[in-house]
Motif scaffolding. Sequence first.
Motif: not given
Length: 83
Positions: A59-83, A6-8
Amino acid sequence: MESDKETRETVQARLDVLRKGIVSEENSVNYYQTLVDKTPEDSDANVGMRRMYHDLMLEEKKHVERFRELILEWEQKLKEFQV
């Protein structure tokens, strides 16, 4: 793809897709809620339709929650590139 590394830019691209996707999922929640609201309970068929719309909305609400989890996960990975 040449590398699994993965890259930035790849992380940012993933986030872009997720942010577009969550909008679609939220729109689906709203769509099914609208169908529930607009379908009268004046027959067994309509009651069945309302129940199905409600189930699909949940069911769609579950998908929204999963997307939120993934966004948080990938935002954290993005922050790692900024260190």
